[in-house]
Design a protein around this motif. Structure first.
Motif, PDB file in Angstrom:
ATOM      1  N   ALA A   1       0.843  -1.193   0.000  1.00 42.97           N
ATOM      2  CA  ALA A   1       0.000   0.000   0.000  1.00 42.97           C
ATOM      3  C   ALA A   1       0.875   1.237   0.000  1.00 42.97           C
ATOM      4  N   ARG A   2       0.567   2.131  -0.869  1.00 38.78           N
ATOM      5  CA  ARG A   2       1.306   3.386  -0.948  1.00 38.78           C
ATOM      6  C   ARG A   2       0.658   4.408  -0.035  1.00 38.78           C
ATOM      7  N   THR A   3       1.441   5.338   0.413  1.00 36.45           N
ATOM      8  CA  THR A   3       0.930   6.418   1.246  1.00 36.45           C
ATOM      9  C   THR A   3       0.034   7.310   0.400  1.00 36.45           C
ATOM     10  N   SER A   4      -1.055   7.754   0.970  1.00 39.85           N
ATOM     11  CA  SER A   4      -1.941   8.654   0.215  1.00 39.85           C
ATOM     12  C   SER A   4      -1.231   9.989   0.008  1.00 39.85           C
ATOM     13  N   TYR A   5      -1.545  10.634  -1.099  1.00 36.95           N
ATOM     14  CA  TYR A   5      -0.888  11.897  -1.415  1.00 36.95           C
ATOM     15  C   TYR A   5      -1.296  13.003  -0.452  1.00 36.95           C
ATOM     16  N   GLY A   6      -2.502  12.934   0.064  1.00 42.54           N
ATOM     17  CA  GLY A   6      -2.927  13.914   1.059  1.00 42.54           C
ATOM     18  C   GLY A   6      -2.109  13.810   2.330  1.00 42.54           C
ATOM     19  N   ARG A   7      -1.893  12.579   2.781  1.00 42.68           N
ATOM     20  CA  ARG A   7      -1.077  12.356   3.983  1.00 42.68           C
ATOM     21  C   ARG A   7       0.364  12.786   3.731  1.00 42.68           C
ATOM     22  N   LEU A   8       0.878  12.452   2.566  1.00 41.07           N
ATOM     23  CA  LEU A   8       2.243  12.824   2.212  1.00 41.07           C
ATOM     24  C   LEU A   8       2.392  14.351   2.182  1.00 41.07           C
ATOM     25  N   LEU A   9       1.398  15.035   1.663  1.00 41.53           N
ATOM     26  CA  LEU A   9       1.430  16.497   1.623  1.00 41.53           C
ATOM     27  C   LEU A   9       1.418  17.076   3.032  1.00 41.53           C
ATOM     28  N   LEU A  10       0.568  16.536   3.906  1.00 41.97           N
ATOM     29  CA  LEU A  10       0.506  17.031   5.282  1.00 41.97           C
ATOM     30  C   LEU A  10       1.816  16.800   6.022  1.00 41.97           C
TER      31      LEU A  10
ATOM     32  N   LEU B   1      22.102  21.058   7.551  1.00 43.23           N
ATOM     33  CA  LEU B   1      22.065  19.737   8.203  1.00 43.23           C
ATOM     34  C   LEU B   1      20.896  19.609   9.173  1.00 43.23           C
ATOM     35  N   ILE B   2      20.565  20.690   9.860  1.00 45.96           N
ATOM     36  CA  ILE B   2      19.394  20.674  10.750  1.00 45.96           C
ATOM     37  C   ILE B   2      18.127  20.434   9.945  1.00 45.96           C
ATOM     38  N   ALA B   3      17.981  21.161   8.845  1.00 44.04           N
ATOM     39  CA  ALA B   3      16.787  20.995   8.007  1.00 44.04           C
ATOM     40  C   ALA B   3      16.676  19.558   7.508  1.00 44.04           C
ATOM     41  N   ALA B   4      17.775  18.995   7.049  1.00 43.20           N
ATOM     42  CA  ALA B   4      17.752  17.610   6.561  1.00 43.20           C
ATOM     43  C   ALA B   4      17.452  16.632   7.693  1.00 43.20           C
ATOM     44  N   ALA B   5      17.991  16.888   8.871  1.00 41.00           N
ATOM     45  CA  ALA B   5      17.763  15.992  10.010  1.00 41.00           C
ATOM     46  C   ALA B   5      16.308  16.003  10.462  1.00 41.00           C
ATOM     47  N   VAL B   6      15.604  17.084  10.193  1.00 44.17           N
ATOM     48  CA  VAL B   6      14.184  17.163  10.543  1.00 44.17           C
ATOM     49  C   VAL B   6      13.326  16.573   9.426  1.00 44.17           C
ATOM     50  N   ILE B   7      13.582  16.973   8.201  1.00 42.76           N
ATOM     51  CA  ILE B   7      12.704  16.629   7.081  1.00 42.76           C
ATOM     52  C   ILE B   7      12.836  15.177   6.636  1.00 42.76           C
ATOM     53  N   VAL B   8      14.052  14.727   6.406  1.00 41.47           N
ATOM     54  CA  VAL B   8      14.252  13.410   5.780  1.00 41.47           C
ATOM     55  C   VAL B   8      13.631  12.273   6.598  1.00 41.47           C
ATOM     56  N   PRO B   9      13.866  12.179   7.902  1.00 44.70           N
ATOM     57  CA  PRO B   9      13.251  11.063   8.640  1.00 44.70           C
ATOM     58  C   PRO B   9      11.722  11.116   8.665  1.00 44.70           C
ATOM     59  N   LEU B  10      11.157  12.322   8.783  1.00 49.16           N
ATOM     60  CA  LEU B  10       9.701  12.428   8.835  1.00 49.16           C
ATOM     61  C   LEU B  10       9.052  11.981   7.525  1.00 49.16           C
ATOM     62  N   VAL B  11       9.595  12.451   6.409  1.00 49.12           N
ATOM     63  CA  VAL B  11       9.025  12.072   5.116  1.00 49.12           C
ATOM     64  C   VAL B  11       9.290  10.601   4.829  1.00 49.12           C
ATOM     65  N   ALA B  12      10.484  10.117   5.157  1.00 47.65           N
ATOM     66  CA  ALA B  12      10.800   8.706   4.909  1.00 47.65           C
ATOM     67  C   ALA B  12       9.880   7.796   5.737  1.00 47.65           C
ATOM     68  N   ARG B  13       9.607   8.175   6.968  1.00 47.28           N
ATOM     69  CA  ARG B  13       8.706   7.366   7.800  1.00 47.28           C
ATOM     70  C   ARG B  13       7.313   7.327   7.203  1.00 47.28           C
ATOM     71  N   CYS B  14       6.879   8.442   6.652  1.00 48.40           N
ATOM     72  CA  CYS B  14       5.567   8.498   6.000  1.00 48.40           C
ATOM     73  C   CYS B  14       5.553   7.595   4.777  1.00 48.40           C
ATOM     74  N   LEU B  15       6.627   7.610   3.993  1.00 55.57           N
ATOM     75  CA  LEU B  15       6.691   6.775   2.794  1.00 55.57           C
ATOM     76  C   LEU B  15       6.784   5.289   3.154  1.00 55.57           C
ATOM     77  N   ALA B  16       7.393   4.970   4.270  1.00 51.52           N
ATOM     78  CA  ALA B  16       7.572   3.574   4.658  1.00 51.52           C
ATOM     79  C   ALA B  16       6.317   2.966   5.256  1.00 51.52           C
ATOM     80  N   ARG B  17       5.364   3.781   5.624  1.00 54.01           N
ATOM     81  CA  ARG B  17       4.144   3.302   6.265  1.00 54.01           C
ATOM     82  C   ARG B  17       3.395   2.386   5.312  1.00 54.01           C
ATOM     83  N   ARG B  18       3.058   1.224   5.765  1.00 56.01           N
ATOM     84  CA  ARG B  18       2.346   0.233   4.948  1.00 56.01           C
ATOM     85  C   ARG B  18       1.079  -0.179   5.648  1.00 56.01           C
TER      86      ARG B  18
END
Length: 153
Positions: A17-26, A136-153
């Motif tokens: 199952a892919r993450t919904s685009y609405g959830r990904l946007l939020l 580096l701060i921006a990447a440390a905040v953004i990358v894990p949050l978005v990756a966790r959203c994408l990994a959600r199954r």
């Protein structure tokens, strides 16, 4: 009378199952706000110590350097996250492992972005350090949050 019994082996095909685009946007919007706040807090702390954050055009004339305005980091993050969302949405749609692929691509792009402060004309060492840490701060905040959203199954 002869009866023939045929058996077929079926393998379960499960489409992840892919993450919904609405959830990904939020999640992207939330990560953008959090990263903007974190980087602005970092830059505010540095400003409070008396560092004058002067930046100029890449490889440009040092005399054209200007003071980094308040909110510049948050604004830059917001602009970059438009492309970041497009990247995440495309990977969510096409990639076999969207979270892993997002982390790899975002890490490479973060590494590339570290070059911008280094070539800024008229920027002091303290300014370059401050901006690299902000990236580096921006990447440390953004990358894990978005990756966790994408990994959600």
């Amino acid at each position: 009378m002869t009866t023939t019994v045929s058996t077929t082996t079926t393998t379960p095909t499960t489409q992840a199952a892919r993450t919904s685009y609405g959830r990904l946007l939020l999640v992207n919007l939330g990560a953008t706000v959090a990263a903007g706040a974190a980087t602005e807090a970092w830059v505010g702390i540095i400003r409070a110590t008396g560092v004058d954050l002067q930046i100029g055009d890449p490889f440009g004339d040092p005399s054209s350097a200007m003071t980094l305005p308040v909110g510049a980091c948050a604004t830059s993050i917001a602009m970059c996250m438009v492309l970041g969302f497009a990247l995440a949405a495309g990977l969510n749609w096409k990639a076999r492992r969207p979270a892993f692929t997002y982390v790899v691509v975002a890490s490479v792009l973060t590494f590339v972005s570290l070059g911008a402060p280094l070539v800024s004309a008229g920027a002091s060492g303290a300014t370059k350090f401050t901006l690299i840490v902000a990236h580096l701060i921006a990447a440390a905040v953004i990358v894990p949050l978005v990756a966790r959203c994408l990994a959600r199954r």
